[in-house]
Motif scaffolding. Structure first.
Motif, PDB file in Angstrom:
ATOM      1  N   GLU A 110      32.459  28.737  41.450  1.00 28.73           N
ATOM      2  CA  GLU A 110      33.761  28.233  41.197  1.00 28.73           C
ATOM      3  C   GLU A 110      33.965  28.520  39.593  1.00 28.73           C
ATOM      4  O   GLU A 110      34.848  29.444  39.300  1.00 28.73           O
ATOM      5  CB  GLU A 110      33.912  26.831  41.289  1.00 28.73           C
ATOM      6  CG  GLU A 110      35.464  26.468  40.996  1.00 28.73           C
ATOM      7  CD  GLU A 110      36.474  27.081  42.026  1.00 28.73           C
ATOM      8  OE1 GLU A 110      37.653  27.107  41.476  1.00 28.73           O
ATOM      9  OE2 GLU A 110      36.286  27.377  43.099  1.00 28.73           O
ATOM     10  N   LYS A 112      34.254  32.205  39.405  1.00 29.22           N
ATOM     11  CA  LYS A 112      35.774  32.669  39.841  1.00 29.22           C
ATOM     12  C   LYS A 112      36.783  32.557  38.814  1.00 29.22           C
ATOM     13  O   LYS A 112      37.605  33.454  38.633  1.00 29.22           O
ATOM     14  CB  LYS A 112      35.950  32.110  41.082  1.00 29.22           C
ATOM     15  CG  LYS A 112      37.274  32.518  41.717  1.00 29.22           C
ATOM     16  CD  LYS A 112      37.502  31.597  42.913  1.00 29.22           C
ATOM     17  CE  LYS A 112      38.287  30.231  42.519  1.00 29.22           C
ATOM     18  NZ  LYS A 112      38.858  29.435  43.300  1.00 29.22           N
ATOM     19  N   TRP A 135      33.466  39.847  41.064  1.00 27.21           N
ATOM     20  CA  TRP A 135      33.016  38.383  41.502  1.00 27.21           C
ATOM     21  C   TRP A 135      32.885  38.574  42.964  1.00 27.21           C
ATOM     22  O   TRP A 135      32.060  37.793  43.447  1.00 27.21           O
ATOM     23  CB  TRP A 135      34.280  37.470  41.077  1.00 27.21           C
ATOM     24  CG  TRP A 135      33.965  36.113  41.674  1.00 27.21           C
ATOM     25  CD1 TRP A 135      33.379  35.219  40.965  1.00 27.21           C
ATOM     26  CD2 TRP A 135      34.573  35.527  42.780  1.00 27.21           C
ATOM     27  NE1 TRP A 135      33.301  34.107  41.906  1.00 27.21           N
ATOM     28  CE2 TRP A 135      33.956  34.300  42.913  1.00 27.21           C
ATOM     29  CE3 TRP A 135      35.275  35.980  43.918  1.00 27.21           C
ATOM     30  CZ2 TRP A 135      34.242  33.444  44.015  1.00 27.21           C
ATOM     31  CZ3 TRP A 135      35.518  35.268  44.885  1.00 27.21           C
ATOM     32  CH2 TRP A 135      34.991  33.958  44.811  1.00 27.21           C
ATOM     33  N   LEU A 159      38.072  40.659  39.559  1.00 30.36           N
ATOM     34  CA  LEU A 159      37.833  39.898  40.548  1.00 30.36           C
ATOM     35  C   LEU A 159      36.955  40.708  41.973  1.00 30.36           C
ATOM     36  O   LEU A 159      36.216  39.966  42.334  1.00 30.36           O
ATOM     37  CB  LEU A 159      39.385  39.633  41.075  1.00 30.36           C
ATOM     38  CG  LEU A 159      40.329  38.933  40.261  1.00 30.36           C
ATOM     39  CD1 LEU A 159      41.697  39.007  40.925  1.00 30.36           C
ATOM     40  CD2 LEU A 159      39.713  37.535  40.078  1.00 30.36           C
ATOM     41  N   PRO A 167      37.152  35.193  49.651  1.00 25.54           N
ATOM     42  CA  PRO A 167      36.806  34.358  48.828  1.00 25.54           C
ATOM     43  C   PRO A 167      36.645  33.120  49.589  1.00 25.54           C
ATOM     44  O   PRO A 167      35.594  32.391  49.496  1.00 25.54           O
ATOM     45  CB  PRO A 167      38.186  34.018  47.732  1.00 25.54           C
ATOM     46  CG  PRO A 167      38.562  35.512  47.548  1.00 25.54           C
ATOM     47  CD  PRO A 167      38.325  35.919  49.091  1.00 25.54           C
ATOM     48  N   TRP A 191      29.254  37.507  44.534  1.00 23.69           N
ATOM     49  CA  TRP A 191      29.112  36.443  45.681  1.00 23.69           C
ATOM     50  C   TRP A 191      28.845  36.697  47.318  1.00 23.69           C
ATOM     51  O   TRP A 191      28.290  36.206  47.867  1.00 23.69           O
ATOM     52  CB  TRP A 191      30.030  35.285  45.591  1.00 23.69           C
ATOM     53  CG  TRP A 191      29.981  34.718  44.155  1.00 23.69           C
ATOM     54  CD1 TRP A 191      30.216  34.882  42.991  1.00 23.69           C
ATOM     55  CD2 TRP A 191      28.790  33.753  44.025  1.00 23.69           C
ATOM     56  NE1 TRP A 191      29.819  33.981  42.072  1.00 23.69           N
ATOM     57  CE2 TRP A 191      28.878  33.338  42.663  1.00 23.69           C
ATOM     58  CE3 TRP A 191      27.975  33.002  44.709  1.00 23.69           C
ATOM     59  CZ2 TRP A 191      28.030  32.366  42.229  1.00 23.69           C
ATOM     60  CZ3 TRP A 191      27.088  31.940  44.386  1.00 23.69           C
ATOM     61  CH2 TRP A 191      27.159  31.664  43.109  1.00 23.69           C
TER      62      TRP A 191
END
Length: 118
Positions: A38, A41, A60, A57, A19, A64
């Motif tokens: 953001e 997230k 995500w 998670l 991240p 990204w």
């Protein structure tokens, strides 16, 4: 920052798949997308907590990593931009140009996904 590629068609080297590394990379190449990152997230963390699973998670992180890959590579970002412009020129899903643009978007995302999974 210059918009010209610095590393053989890459604006920056591929970041680690964490991240923090992805956020730093995005801040360098597409800072206008940081709020979007953001927000997604935060949504992923909420879903993970609500359902007691790490799946959101991981999802995500995958999204990204792929988005940073597209943004950092001149070839992929140019192809995506061209396909999106083609989509804006037609809203008729029966139009062959619409299908071609959608196929190109999928190809760009697939190439980015393969690159970050290596």
């Amino acid at each position: 920052m210059s918009t010209e590629p610095e590393h053989g068609g890459e604006l920056i080297p591929r970041p680690e798949r964490t991240p923090d590394a992805l956020r730093v990379a995005l801040a360098r190449i597409a800072p206008h997308r940081l709020a979007e990152m953001e927000q997604q997230k935060n949504e992923a963390f909420s879903l993970a907590a609500e359902h007691d699973t790490l799946g959101p998670l991981h999802g995500w992180l995958n999204v990204w990593a792929r988005e940073v890959e597209i943004e950092r590579r001149y070839d992929l970002s140019t192809r995506r931009r061209s396909a999106l412009e083609a989509l804006h020129r037609t809203s008729d899903k029966a139009d062959p140009a619409f299908r071609a643009a959608m196929d190109e978007l999928r190809a760009v995302e697939d190439e980015a996904a393969r690159a970050v999974s290596e």
